[in-house]
Design an enzyme around this catalytic site. Sequence first.
Site, PDB file in Angstrom:
ATOM      1  CE  LYS A   5      33.168  95.136 108.817  1.00 38.90           C
ATOM      2  NZ  LYS A   5      32.109  96.159 109.031  1.00 38.90           N
ATOM      3  CB  CYS A  43      21.312 102.199  96.725  1.00 40.41           C
ATOM      4  SG  CYS A  43      21.066 100.542  96.068  1.00 40.41           S
ATOM      5  CD  GLU A  90      22.238 107.318  98.897  1.00 40.18           C
ATOM      6  OE1 GLU A  90      21.686 106.318  98.403  1.00 40.18           O
ATOM      7  OE2 GLU A  90      23.462 107.347  99.168  1.00 40.18           O
TER       8      GLU A  90
END
Length: 501
Positions: A184, A292, A394
């Site tokens: 997905k 990330c 973040e």
Amino acid sequence: MSAATMREAFVPSGPYGLHIGGEEVAAGDVFEAIDPSVGTAWAEVPQASSGDVDRAVAAARGAFASWRRVTPATRQTLLWRLADAVEAEPERWARLLATENGRPIREASAADVPTCAAILRYFSGVLRDLRGDQIPLEKPDSLVYTVREPLGVIAALIPWNSPLITLANKLGPALAAGNTVVLKPSEFASASVLEFARLAQGILPPGVVNVVTGYGPSVGAALVAHADVAKVTFTGGTPTARKIMAAAGAALTPAIMELGGKGAMVVCADADLDAAVADAVTGIYMANGEVCVAASRLLVHRDVHDEFAERFAALARSIRIGDALDPATQFGPLVSAPQRDRVAAAIAAAREEGAAVVVGGDVPALDAPLDGGFFLAPTLLADPAGSTSASREEFFGPVTVLERFDDDAEALARANATRYGLAAGVWTRDLARAHRMARELEAGIVWVNTWFDLPVGVPMGGVKDSGFGRELSAETLHEYSAPKVVNVDLGSARPQLWGER
């Protein structure tokens, strides 16, 4: 010739459909894929239903019965062929990624395409070493050994920032270990995964890889909660991971989570500043800052802080911002307008808390058609004491924050004062300090005098809220398999425990 007529955006090879059981099938609805450099639609992507998810999982489950028994040599050959197929059209893939998520085409060519192929080749080779073990016993008439067996259907949910690389990180080890997969992708980067599925259709048996596209709250939620999914693997943000874990937990489905980060790059007074500045700029502005393991915190010793700041700002100002499809572009747009707005709002919040903008922080002025794109200038914030949200949260965008420290103990305490623990680094010429700080930094990856160096074969993953499980390495095969114990009696005498003696 205008910029509009010079653009050569990716053109799909045909209308996109879902990939279920080796066939490309239409969905009941579609949504638009948006080119982030110009803000206009360039393709239609199928919106799957919960019924489509059921059919995809059923197809994967059906294919698992035979795929799990395919010989290692065959799986090895097929993974290698997938890598060959990706490498056969590097320019096409790079153009697709630039059109789809705004990755500068020069980066997509140099990083995404070869890395995807390298990951598939790595797991093609290392799968030969997936084996059990013989367990030594005191009892001479018993033989106990283990075999590694695949788990079943893997639900793989991947993000939009590096879809080809992340796809390979999921498919490589899952298929190598003998599992089947339902992928997905993010709604912001579905086309590259659908194109890969078209490529894979001519290589892999039907049902081994299935793709359902659409929005997370409907398609993703149905997939991770499915009772026939053996394991969930997710790369993305921590808030989404919590929702996935809750849904998977209800079905007692285990998971691998590769999540966010707030990477602290510690620059000591004796660091090579030329290398440190170059690595810091690359560490935050590569992939438009949407990664990330970005160097999103810069902890710099007081003695070199001002010089580091000046050098960094000068280099950041020189970055060429532009159309992701232009080979001269060094920095492209963010993936979507909402993502750009979220990052801009985070900058504004940090400024209200006391952070100062050293460079960037605004939307660059660009000519048409780029004035409709989702651009945000490369940004450096100053937060000397590390007291604002810029030093804790973040951004997942082109923003890094500059902090100042006085000694190693302070640097370590502040670097670790975050709920994240994915990547960190230290720049120093002192070997003892490097090893000492590497030991104390709370992160799954610690770089010394470098950043963004993740060769295939190195375990990738984090601690704390950055997730659990490891990708990209030989031990990843254990994430996608389970040991079965076989206990063989070799003829030992039984003691008389029952009846008359």
